[in-house]
Design an enzyme around this catalytic site. Structure first.
Site, PDB file in Angstrom:
ATOM      1  N   TRP A  22       0.854  -1.183   0.000  1.00  0.00           N
ATOM      2  CA  TRP A  22       0.000   0.000   0.000  1.00  0.00           C
ATOM      3  C   TRP A  22       0.895   1.240   0.000  1.00  0.00           C
ATOM      4  O   TRP A  22       1.911   1.273   0.697  1.00  0.00           O
ATOM      5  CB  TRP A  22      -0.885  -0.003   1.248  1.00  0.00           C
ATOM      6  CG  TRP A  22      -1.713   1.239   1.410  1.00  0.00           C
ATOM      7  CD1 TRP A  22      -2.532   1.819   0.497  1.00  0.00           C
ATOM      8  CD2 TRP A  22      -1.794   2.050   2.600  1.00  0.00           C
ATOM      9  NE1 TRP A  22      -3.127   2.938   1.030  1.00  0.00           N
ATOM     10  CE2 TRP A  22      -2.698   3.111   2.320  1.00  0.00           C
ATOM     11  CE3 TRP A  22      -1.198   1.988   3.860  1.00  0.00           C
ATOM     12  CZ2 TRP A  22      -3.012   4.096   3.252  1.00  0.00           C
ATOM     13  CZ3 TRP A  22      -1.515   2.956   4.795  1.00  0.00           C
ATOM     14  CH2 TRP A  22      -2.411   4.001   4.496  1.00  0.00           C
ATOM     15  N   GLN A  28       4.458   5.725  -4.810  1.00  0.00           N
ATOM     16  CA  GLN A  28       5.507   6.496  -4.161  1.00  0.00           C
ATOM     17  C   GLN A  28       6.871   6.266  -4.792  1.00  0.00           C
ATOM     18  O   GLN A  28       7.692   7.178  -4.863  1.00  0.00           O
ATOM     19  CB  GLN A  28       5.566   6.133  -2.670  1.00  0.00           C
ATOM     20  CG  GLN A  28       6.554   6.968  -1.864  1.00  0.00           C
ATOM     21  CD  GLN A  28       6.628   6.507  -0.425  1.00  0.00           C
ATOM     22  OE1 GLN A  28       6.434   5.322  -0.147  1.00  0.00           O
ATOM     23  NE2 GLN A  28       6.892   7.413   0.489  1.00  0.00           N
ATOM     24  N   ASP A  50       1.366  -8.749   0.930  1.00  0.00           N
ATOM     25  CA  ASP A  50      -0.009  -8.260   0.980  1.00  0.00           C
ATOM     26  C   ASP A  50      -0.196  -7.088   0.039  1.00  0.00           C
ATOM     27  O   ASP A  50       0.599  -6.140   0.038  1.00  0.00           O
ATOM     28  CB  ASP A  50      -0.349  -7.826   2.411  1.00  0.00           C
ATOM     29  CG  ASP A  50      -1.768  -7.294   2.522  1.00  0.00           C
ATOM     30  OD1 ASP A  50      -2.688  -8.119   2.689  1.00  0.00           O
ATOM     31  OD2 ASP A  50      -1.958  -6.067   2.441  1.00  0.00           O
ATOM     32  N   TYR A  55      -5.058  -0.575  -4.579  1.00  0.00           N
ATOM     33  CA  TYR A  55      -3.791   0.146  -4.445  1.00  0.00           C
ATOM     34  C   TYR A  55      -3.322   0.614  -5.816  1.00  0.00           C
ATOM     35  O   TYR A  55      -3.102  -0.202  -6.716  1.00  0.00           O
ATOM     36  CB  TYR A  55      -2.725  -0.717  -3.783  1.00  0.00           C
ATOM     37  CG  TYR A  55      -3.039  -1.164  -2.358  1.00  0.00           C
ATOM     38  CD1 TYR A  55      -4.041  -0.556  -1.611  1.00  0.00           C
ATOM     39  CD2 TYR A  55      -2.316  -2.191  -1.766  1.00  0.00           C
ATOM     40  CE1 TYR A  55      -4.323  -0.964  -0.310  1.00  0.00           C
ATOM     41  CE2 TYR A  55      -2.596  -2.605  -0.462  1.00  0.00           C
ATOM     42  CZ  TYR A  55      -3.601  -1.990   0.249  1.00  0.00           C
ATOM     43  OH  TYR A  55      -3.877  -2.409   1.537  1.00  0.00           O
ATOM     44  N   SER A 153     -11.134  -7.420   6.542  1.00  0.00           N
ATOM     45  CA  SER A 153     -10.318  -6.287   6.990  1.00  0.00           C
ATOM     46  C   SER A 153     -11.211  -5.231   7.611  1.00  0.00           C
ATOM     47  O   SER A 153     -12.196  -4.802   6.999  1.00  0.00           O
ATOM     48  CB  SER A 153      -9.536  -5.694   5.814  1.00  0.00           C
ATOM     49  OG  SER A 153      -8.781  -4.562   6.219  1.00  0.00           O
ATOM     50  N   TRP A 206      -2.112  -3.746  10.127  1.00  0.00           N
ATOM     51  CA  TRP A 206      -1.462  -2.733   9.317  1.00  0.00           C
ATOM     52  C   TRP A 206      -1.147  -1.499  10.157  1.00  0.00           C
ATOM     53  O   TRP A 206      -1.747  -1.281  11.192  1.00  0.00           O
ATOM     54  CB  TRP A 206      -2.295  -2.372   8.092  1.00  0.00           C
ATOM     55  CG  TRP A 206      -3.660  -1.783   8.291  1.00  0.00           C
ATOM     56  CD1 TRP A 206      -4.826  -2.465   8.458  1.00  0.00           C
ATOM     57  CD2 TRP A 206      -4.014  -0.388   8.303  1.00  0.00           C
ATOM     58  NE1 TRP A 206      -5.890  -1.595   8.582  1.00  0.00           N
ATOM     59  CE2 TRP A 206      -5.418  -0.313   8.476  1.00  0.00           C
ATOM     60  CE3 TRP A 206      -3.281   0.795   8.153  1.00  0.00           C
ATOM     61  CZ2 TRP A 206      -6.103   0.910   8.537  1.00  0.00           C
ATOM     62  CZ3 TRP A 206      -3.965   2.011   8.208  1.00  0.00           C
ATOM     63  CH2 TRP A 206      -5.347   2.053   8.393  1.00  0.00           C
ATOM     64  N   ALA A 210       2.174   3.177  13.391  1.00  0.00           N
ATOM     65  CA  ALA A 210       1.302   4.356  13.399  1.00  0.00           C
ATOM     66  C   ALA A 210       1.724   5.339  12.319  1.00  0.00           C
ATOM     67  O   ALA A 210       1.959   6.510  12.579  1.00  0.00           O
ATOM     68  CB  ALA A 210       1.283   5.010  14.782  1.00  0.00           C
ATOM     69  N   ARG A 229       6.510  10.924   5.204  1.00  0.00           N
ATOM     70  CA  ARG A 229       5.155  10.550   4.806  1.00  0.00           C
ATOM     71  C   ARG A 229       4.156  11.660   5.110  1.00  0.00           C
ATOM     72  O   ARG A 229       3.210  11.877   4.362  1.00  0.00           O
ATOM     73  CB  ARG A 229       4.759   9.256   5.508  1.00  0.00           C
ATOM     74  CG  ARG A 229       3.347   8.805   5.231  1.00  0.00           C
ATOM     75  CD  ARG A 229       3.094   7.421   5.785  1.00  0.00           C
ATOM     76  NE  ARG A 229       3.905   6.405   5.119  1.00  0.00           N
ATOM     77  CZ  ARG A 229       3.829   5.113   5.382  1.00  0.00           C
ATOM     78  NH1 ARG A 229       2.990   4.675   6.304  1.00  0.00           N
ATOM     79  NH2 ARG A 229       4.589   4.259   4.737  1.00  0.00           N
ATOM     80  N   GLY A 286       5.921  -1.769   5.092  1.00  0.00           N
ATOM     81  CA  GLY A 286       6.275  -1.345   3.746  1.00  0.00           C
ATOM     82  C   GLY A 286       7.682  -0.789   3.747  1.00  0.00           C
ATOM     83  O   GLY A 286       8.291  -0.606   4.807  1.00  0.00           O
TER      84      GLY A 286
END
Length: 338
Positions: A22, A28, A50, A55, A153, A206, A210, A229, A286
């Site tokens: 993701w 990105q 995953d 996405y 989910s 996920w 945080a 981010r 990730g």
């Protein structure tokens, strides 16, 4: 190297550090960098990957499929999801109707370049489709061999219980839930986890860091780091906003001595913390660069002493979100429009 855990009460083992794409793939970072990062994950013993059809509007699945091309299929556990609007976002390009699920699995198989998905997940609960229709479609996919296991989910405890009951009637079983979970976001602990434990369902969590806030790089009263981010809309800046309060950032800094005492970095401490919960099978991570994973995987197999767990609770007291109603808020009351 990475340790492995069973997924729910199934016989499937997954790497407790699972690579998620993701935000990063087809969004990105460039494809070459994405492929290099996946290959580094494989080198480090990560075998579980995953993704989701939504996405980068299906492109992330294509990048992951390209990155895994040539790998021994039996040695991989590939997860993807269905629910959010994809493609041209027509009236049936979303939700958990039989049509969208069957179209969705076929599209994901094609983009990933595989014959089956190890874990196919309902990305959210669909209030506009009868649950019986959704679970029957999943049952048919399992019988057809297009997916081996089914998960969900961000479902509430009540939704999980209802879905689990129907799945058993239809001859398969829900094995996992994929919620947000971290030392700062603990909303699943009161209801979702006890229900899941009772039913033999485990969590693939996920955002265990945080959205990077638990890395400690965001400082109270200081400008956001350039290139982080929090400054990049493509990297989920909207998701991180809620954690960027000075009281939260100050509390996170109190974790530094806890991490040092445990011989860990702050990111490693954050991931190790979620893995202390026995109902968690895997933490999704990730990476935008291969070397980031070298640090991350060192959280695998770590056992935090009770005094460290207590110190983390004390440091984050008053800023960690624990309200179980937040899980219900994540379960949309209507389908998104785009």
């Amino acid at each position: 190297m990475v340790n492995y855990r069973y997924l729910g009460n199934s016989g499937l083992k997954v790497s407790e550090i699972t690579y998620g794409n993701w935000i990063t793939h087809a969004s990105q970072i460039e494809n070459d960098a994405a492929i290099a990062t996946v290959h580094r994950a494989l080198d480090l013993g990560i075998t579980s990957f995953d993704t989701a059809d939504v996405y980068a509007n299906t492109a992330a699945e294509e990048v992951l499929g390209e990155a895994l091309k040539g790998q021994r299929r039996e040695s991989l556990e590939i997860f993807t999801k269905v629910y959010w609007p994809i493609g041209p976002q027509g009236p049936n390009d979303q939700g958990l109707s039989r049509k969208h699920i069957l179209d969705g699995i076929n599209g994901s198989l094609r983009r990933l370049g595989v014959d089956y998905i190890d874990l196919y997940q309902a990305h959210r609960y669909d209030h506009e489709t009868p649950l019986e229709e959704t679970m029957q479609a999943f049952a048919d996919i399992v019988r057809q061999g297009k997916a081996l296991y089914i998960g969900v989910s961000e479902w509430t405890a009540e939704q999980i219980r209802a879905g689990h009951a129907l799945s058993k009637e239809l001859g398969f079983q829900l094995v996992s839930n994929q919620p947000q979970y971290s030392a700062l976001w603990r909303v699943i602990e009161e209801k979702v986890i006890p229900t899941s434990e009772e039913l033999g369902i485990s969590q693939i969590v996920w955002s265990p860091m945080a959205q990077g806030v638990l890395s400690g790089k965001y400082l109270p009263g200081q400008p956001l780091p350039e290139g982080s981010r929090a400054t990049d809309d493509k990297s989920g800046a909207d998701f991180i906003k809620g954690f960027l309060r000075d009281d939260v950032l100050a509390a996170v800094q109190k974790l530094r001595p806890v991490a040092e005492q445990a011989g860990l970095t702050l990111p490693q401490l954050a991931i190790a913390w979620v893995l202390q919960n026995p109902n968690v099978s895997a933490a999704l991570v990730g990476a935008s660069r291969p070397e980031q994973l070298d640090d991350t995987v060192k959280a695998s197999g770590v056992i935090l002493e009770s005094d460290a767990m207590t110190a983390i609770d004390e440091a984050l007291a008053g800023v960690a979100e624990t309200d179980p109603a937040k899980t219900d808020e994540a379960s949309l009351k209507g389908r998104p429009t785009g």
